[in-house]
Motif scaffolding. Structure first.
Motif, PDB file in Angstrom:
ATOM      1  N   TYR A 215       0.830  -1.202   0.000  1.00 28.79           N
ATOM      2  CA  TYR A 215       0.000   0.000   0.000  1.00 28.79           C
ATOM      3  C   TYR A 215       0.864   1.251   0.000  1.00 28.79           C
ATOM      4  O   TYR A 215       1.931   1.282   0.634  1.00 28.79           O
ATOM      5  N   VAL A 216       0.384   2.266  -0.688  1.00 32.10           N
ATOM      6  CA  VAL A 216       0.962   3.609  -0.613  1.00 32.10           C
ATOM      7  C   VAL A 216       0.141   4.384   0.403  1.00 32.10           C
ATOM      8  O   VAL A 216      -1.086   4.406   0.306  1.00 32.10           O
ATOM      9  N   PRO A 217       0.763   5.031   1.386  1.00 29.85           N
ATOM     10  CA  PRO A 217      -0.027   5.769   2.381  1.00 29.85           C
ATOM     11  C   PRO A 217      -0.564   7.083   1.830  1.00 29.85           C
ATOM     12  O   PRO A 217       0.021   7.682   0.923  1.00 29.85           O
TER      13      PRO A 217
ATOM     14  N   VAL B  10      -6.165  12.338  -0.203  1.00 30.41           N
ATOM     15  CA  VAL B  10      -5.664  12.670   1.130  1.00 30.41           C
ATOM     16  C   VAL B  10      -6.324  11.857   2.234  1.00 30.41           C
ATOM     17  O   VAL B  10      -5.728  11.650   3.301  1.00 30.41           O
ATOM     18  N   SER B  11      -7.552  11.401   2.022  1.00 28.65           N
ATOM     19  CA  SER B  11      -8.226  10.595   3.040  1.00 28.65           C
ATOM     20  C   SER B  11      -9.389   9.850   2.399  1.00 28.65           C
ATOM     21  O   SER B  11      -9.887  10.244   1.347  1.00 28.65           O
ATOM     22  N   PHE B  12      -9.804   8.774   3.042  1.00 34.21           N
ATOM     23  CA  PHE B  12     -10.957   8.030   2.543  1.00 34.21           C
ATOM     24  C   PHE B  12     -11.536   7.178   3.658  1.00 34.21           C
ATOM     25  O   PHE B  12     -10.894   6.943   4.697  1.00 34.21           O
ATOM     26  N   ALA B  13     -12.770   6.735   3.451  1.00 35.88           N
ATOM     27  CA  ALA B  13     -13.454   5.862   4.402  1.00 35.88           C
ATOM     28  C   ALA B  13     -14.261   4.840   3.620  1.00 35.88           C
ATOM     29  O   ALA B  13     -14.822   5.149   2.563  1.00 35.88           O
TER      30      ALA B  13
ATOM     31  N   ALA C 132     -12.029  17.598  -4.502  1.00 34.59           N
ATOM     32  CA  ALA C 132     -13.348  16.980  -4.679  1.00 34.59           C
ATOM     33  C   ALA C 132     -13.638  15.959  -3.594  1.00 34.59           C
ATOM     34  O   ALA C 132     -12.730  15.362  -3.003  1.00 34.59           O
ATOM     35  N   LEU C 133     -14.939  15.761  -3.351  1.00 36.49           N
ATOM     36  CA  LEU C 133     -15.418  14.622  -2.588  1.00 36.49           C
ATOM     37  C   LEU C 133     -15.919  13.620  -3.616  1.00 36.49           C
ATOM     38  O   LEU C 133     -16.765  13.939  -4.457  1.00 36.49           O
TER      39      LEU C 133
ATOM     40  N   TRP D 296     -15.616   6.482   0.139  1.00 32.87           N
ATOM     41  CA  TRP D 296     -15.737   7.934   0.134  1.00 32.87           C
ATOM     42  C   TRP D 296     -14.324   8.507   0.217  1.00 32.87           C
ATOM     43  O   TRP D 296     -13.564   8.148   1.122  1.00 32.87           O
ATOM     44  N   ALA D 297     -13.977   9.356  -0.729  1.00 27.82           N
ATOM     45  CA  ALA D 297     -12.591   9.840  -0.804  1.00 27.82           C
ATOM     46  C   ALA D 297     -12.545  11.354  -0.937  1.00 27.82           C
ATOM     47  O   ALA D 297     -13.345  11.955  -1.668  1.00 27.82           O
ATOM     48  N   ARG D 298     -11.592  11.951  -0.241  1.00 26.81           N
ATOM     49  CA  ARG D 298     -11.329  13.379  -0.351  1.00 26.81           C
ATOM     50  C   ARG D 298     -10.079  13.581  -1.194  1.00 26.81           C
ATOM     51  O   ARG D 298      -9.016  12.996  -0.905  1.00 26.81           O
ATOM     52  N   ILE D 299     -10.235  14.375  -2.244  1.00 26.48           N
ATOM     53  CA  ILE D 299      -9.124  14.713  -3.126  1.00 26.48           C
ATOM     54  C   ILE D 299      -8.784  16.179  -2.906  1.00 26.48           C
ATOM     55  O   ILE D 299      -9.668  17.048  -2.943  1.00 26.48           O
TER      56      ILE D 299
END
Length: 287
Positions: free
Chosen positions: A75-77, A153-156, A133-134, A144-147
């Motif tokens: 995985y890439v963090p 940068v983050s996701f759930a 973007a969301l 769900w990912a935040r770009i």
């Protein structure tokens, strides 16, 4: 960029494209996901793809890079970019590589994805979504990912689709969940009810509504879907926000209805076009 075969190799399905001069020249789609490949059988399975699409280098993404696939690609963090994915490619044969997944961790809470990262970042690279973007990828395990500035940068991950299937097939209320799920009054009722904050009580209410004749059993599945998708969206979407959905039309319509009911906006994105844009860019960046 030299010609190659791009493969989106999931758990149950596999899609592959022959890419020539950065454009799709041919493609195939079958149900030969990683679960259909016997132990030690990935070299032969890859050869079958080449027999169909040509003897070219192969760049793969998805569950083929899991510990149940051809090889664990790691995985890439977060924050993750296409450059970082290209730098982390796992070579599994002389002319075959697997794109790593992406991980995130905060304290004891972590999350992982495989394959979705290519779609998410590819959508931005192709101009299908903005650099900030969301984004949402509905499905068995909804992402769900935040770009931000073009980086993931983050996701759930939400088990929305899996929970629906478990309730339908194994729960007390499953006997009533035999109707079709469409965007209609029952689905919208479920979305609205999801805002009351007591999901488990609302789910048992499906049983009570059936016993008391308060709702037609034919509407139960759509209502439950509205409850789950509504709860999923409420946890991620703010009023006035725009969500870019990488989804098939049917599931995209349900999420669009829920998102709009919450006072936000949804834009459908072609997930296959996003994947291709992402993996072609990774190929261009490949050392």
């Amino acid at each position: 960029m030299s010609d190659f075969i791009a493969v989106d190799w999931g758990t149950t399905n596999r899609r592959a494209w022959r890419v020539e001069d950065g454009r799709v020249a041919d493609m195939m789609h079958d149900g030969h996901g990683i679960l259909a490949v016997p132990a030690g059988g990935f070299v032969e399975a890859a050869a079958a793809v080449r027999a169909r699409l040509g003897s070219l280098p192969m760049l793969m993404a998805g569950m083929v890079g899991s510990n149940r696939g051809w090889a664990d690609a790691g995985y890439v963090p977060c924050p993750a970019t296409l450059d970082a994915l290209a730098a982390g490619l796992r070579q599994v044969a002389d002319d075959a590589w697997i794109v790593p997944g992406v991980s995130t961790a905060e304290g004891s809470r972590g999350d992982v994805m495989r394959g979705e990262e290519v779609q998410l970042l590819g959508a931005v690279a192709a101009g299908l979504a903005p650099a900030d973007a969301l984004m949402c990828q509905p499905g068995t395990h909804c992402k769900w990912a935040r770009i931000e500035r073009g980086a993931l940068v983050s996701f759930a991950t939400a088990m929305t689709g899996e929970l629906f299937a478990l309730l339908r097939d194994h729960a007390l209320i499953g006997a009533t969940m035999k109707g079709t799920v469409i965007d209609g009054p029952a689905f919208r009722e479920g979305v609205a009810r999801s805002g009351e904050g007591d999901l488990t009580a609302a789910l048992f209410g499906v049983r009570a509504a059936s016993v008391l004749g308060l709702r037609d059993d034919a509407d139960a599945a759509a209502y439950v879907s509205g409850l789950l998708i509504g709860s999923d969206c409420r946890a991620q979407v703010r009023v006035g926000e725009t969500v870019h959905l990488l989804a098939d039309p049917a599931l995209g319509a349900l999420y669009t209805a829920a998102i709009e009911a919450l006072g936000a906006r949804a834009i459908l994105v072609d997930s296959h076009a996003a994947f291709l844009a992402g993996i072609i860019r990774i190929r261009e960046l490949q050392a």
